[in-house]
Design a protein around this motif. Structure first.
Motif, PDB file in Angstrom:
ATOM      1  N   TYR A 152      -2.564  -3.426  -2.189  1.00  0.00           N
ATOM      2  CA  TYR A 152      -3.178  -2.866  -3.266  1.00  0.00           C
ATOM      3  C   TYR A 152      -3.135  -3.567  -4.525  1.00  0.00           C
ATOM      4  O   TYR A 152      -1.993  -3.816  -4.803  1.00  0.00           O
ATOM      5  CB  TYR A 152      -2.723  -1.372  -3.185  1.00  0.00           C
ATOM      6  CG  TYR A 152      -3.659  -0.453  -4.013  1.00  0.00           C
ATOM      7  CD1 TYR A 152      -4.884   0.248  -3.467  1.00  0.00           C
ATOM      8  CD2 TYR A 152      -3.360  -0.083  -5.360  1.00  0.00           C
ATOM      9  CE1 TYR A 152      -5.823   0.903  -3.924  1.00  0.00           C
ATOM     10  CE2 TYR A 152      -4.239   0.658  -6.057  1.00  0.00           C
ATOM     11  CZ  TYR A 152      -5.395   1.165  -5.469  1.00  0.00           C
ATOM     12  OH  TYR A 152      -6.365   1.977  -6.170  1.00  0.00           O
ATOM     13  N   SER A 206      -6.791  -1.599   5.754  1.00  0.00           N
ATOM     14  CA  SER A 206      -5.876  -0.674   4.934  1.00  0.00           C
ATOM     15  C   SER A 206      -5.587   0.470   5.548  1.00  0.00           C
ATOM     16  O   SER A 206      -6.148   1.030   6.411  1.00  0.00           O
ATOM     17  CB  SER A 206      -6.833  -0.120   3.752  1.00  0.00           C
ATOM     18  OG  SER A 206      -6.020   0.793   3.128  1.00  0.00           O
ATOM     19  N   ASP A 249      -2.578   5.658  -3.038  1.00  0.00           N
ATOM     20  CA  ASP A 249      -3.757   4.644  -3.548  1.00  0.00           C
ATOM     21  C   ASP A 249      -4.960   5.284  -3.791  1.00  0.00           C
ATOM     22  O   ASP A 249      -5.508   4.674  -4.800  1.00  0.00           O
ATOM     23  CB  ASP A 249      -3.893   3.248  -2.594  1.00  0.00           C
ATOM     24  CG  ASP A 249      -2.403   2.485  -2.742  1.00  0.00           C
ATOM     25  OD1 ASP A 249      -1.576   2.691  -3.839  1.00  0.00           O
ATOM     26  OD2 ASP A 249      -2.150   1.734  -1.907  1.00  0.00           O
ATOM     27  N   GLU A 254       0.731  -1.104   0.061  1.00  0.00           N
ATOM     28  CA  GLU A 254       0.187   0.007   0.238  1.00  0.00           C
ATOM     29  C   GLU A 254       0.890   1.388   0.091  1.00  0.00           C
ATOM     30  O   GLU A 254       2.056   1.305   0.562  1.00  0.00           O
ATOM     31  CB  GLU A 254      -0.868  -0.019   1.340  1.00  0.00           C
ATOM     32  CG  GLU A 254      -1.943  -1.096   1.298  1.00  0.00           C
ATOM     33  CD  GLU A 254      -2.860  -0.670   2.315  1.00  0.00           C
ATOM     34  OE1 GLU A 254      -2.506  -0.775   3.684  1.00  0.00           O
ATOM     35  OE2 GLU A 254      -4.194  -0.156   2.016  1.00  0.00           O
TER      36      GLU A 254
END
Length: 446
Positions: free
Chosen positions: A278, A320, A250, A246
């Protein structure tokens, strides 16, 4: 451009796994060979020559496909592993049915689960026979597979699936700009990934058309451009079997490449165990985790657990760091986007059959990784029919949560985490398997 370096402490995916074993021969060869047992499985770093292993012949060995090692800084990695030896679950299953001693197949014989197995396991048999006509599944991968159409023909012929060719309009291959003639450089590692993806889309939706969109490189910019081209060419189902660490940028990729209402976009959750990747973390996609799929004496005839081989091998999951939580996701432990949403088979020891010929000995191979589960779920969405205009199909499984439309996976973990459901299966929603695996189509309709 993604700028994470291979030795970044936050890096997930293949870079993190390979550099963590930098002192081993496996890392130097950019391959980690694993051994899996019939149940939980054990993973050990080994030489890049699996035939030197002294493990019991009953154990399955596998290695990450070459595209799991990014060529360039910032590139994304495919999420696939190829079995290199031993006796797979499918071979044991076949031997038990025939009351013979299990024996590993050679390259002339399929050695993994085929379409009928996957359709039976996920309650798709009748739907696969009649649904999907007129629907197009787009497969987005990097680089060119010159043998993609011919290898797909071998797979479909083996399993008596309808022919899918350029001539009959079922198959089309284009570059990221939509050109059928200006294609990327050929790459044997990504060709294996492409073979896996188109075969799994065929396995779950035999009547669907297949659009293969080949990105010029494995950068997020090129792969994202290929996603946009797939949608521009009319695909309502887009499968992506790649990922990487990540980054703070993103959310901008979300809006640039993945915000396509009315299109079901599936993304593999990763193969490096617990940790977010990701584009699986995009709030607009269906993040697909991985399971170990085995036959059983239950009424379903199958059982599943979280796929985990070692602390660095197994399905991805996690909270995330950057992507916003979609409105339909309501778990309380993660303030942002939680991975995964649903899952399907990914354990190489219970892997799927694939035909591949570019850059390898032409023949049958068994593959695993969440690269298998993402196109399987794309096929299930396609069987369920075109999503309604303006809808986000990633929401659909949440509307069916807790119903018989999903097989709840309640055992296994993919690593160590401070919030247990992030990495450990439980009743209901959990990170490694989401709401579970398909049982028919009801969880994938609008």
């Amino acid at each position: 451009m993604r700028t994470t370096t291979p030795d970044s402490p936050t890096t997930r995916g293949r870079w993190r796994r390979i550099t963590s074993a930098a002192g081993t021969a496996a890392a130097t060869a950019a391959a980690l060979v694993l051994t899996g047992l019939g149940t939980a499985g054990t993973a050990t770093a080994a030489s890049a020559t699996p035939q030197t292993q002294t493990a019991s012949p009953a154990k399955v060995t596998w290695a990450a496909t070459p595209c799991a090692t990014p060529k360039h800084k910032g590139d994304l990695a495919c999420n696939s592993l190829r079995v290199t030896g031993g006796i797979t679950a499918f071979e044991k299953q076949q031997a038990a049915r025939n009351d013979v001693t299990p024996k590993a197949a050679d390259a002339t014989t399929p050695s993994g689960y085929g379409p009928s197995d996957l359709q039976d396991a996920y309650g798709l048999t009748s739907a696969a026979a009649s649904n999907g006509t007129g629907e197009t599944i787009a497969i987005v991968d990097a680089y060119d597979d010159p043998n993609a159409e011919a290898d797909l023909a071998k797979y479909r012929s083996q399993y008596d699936l309808p022919a899918c060719t350029t001539a009959n309009g079922c198959f089309k291959k284009v570059g990221q700009t939509g050109s059928t003639t200006s294609l990327p450089t050929a790459d044997s590692g990504w060709a294996q990934e492409i073979s896996l993806d188109v075969d799994m889309a065929s396995a779950t939706c035999p009547n669907c058309d297949i659009l293969l969109v080949e990105a010029s490189s494995a950068s997020m910019e090129d792969l994202g451009t290929a996603v946009n081209e797939a949608v521009a060419l009319g695909a309502k189902f887009v499968s992506n079997s790649y990922g990487g660490s990540e980054e703070s940028s993103d959310p901008s990729y979300d809006s640039a490449y993945f915000d396509h209402p009315g299109v079901a976009i599936t993304v593999s959750a990763g193969d490096s165990g617990y940790g977010a990747e990701y584009p699986a973390a995009s709030r607009y996609v269906t993040a697909v985790g991985g399971t170990k799929l085995s036959t059983s004496s239950t009424s379903r005839g199958w059982t599943e657990t979280v796929w985990k081989t070692s602390s660095t091998e197994g399905t991805g999951s996690g909270c995330s760091s950057y992507d916003a939580k979609p409105s339909w996701q309501t778990d309380s432990g993660c303030a942002k986007r939680m991975i995964a949403d649903v899952s399907a088979v990914a354990d190489p020891a219970t892997g799927v059959s694939v035909y591949d010929s570019y850059g390898v000995t032409a023949g049958w191979y068994t593959f695993g990784g969440t690269s298998a589960s993402a196109p399987i779920i794309a096929g299930v969405y396609a069987l369920a029919g075109t999503p309604s205009s303006g809808s986000y199909p990633a929401r659909f499984p949440y509307a069916a949560a807790g119903t018989s439309a999903l097989n709840d996976v309640t055992s296994g973990s993919n690593g160590t985490c401070s919030t247990s459901y992030f990495c450990t299966a439980r009743t209901g929603y959990d990170g490694p398997t989401g709401w579970g695996t398909p049982q028919g189509l009801d969880a994938f309709t609008g």
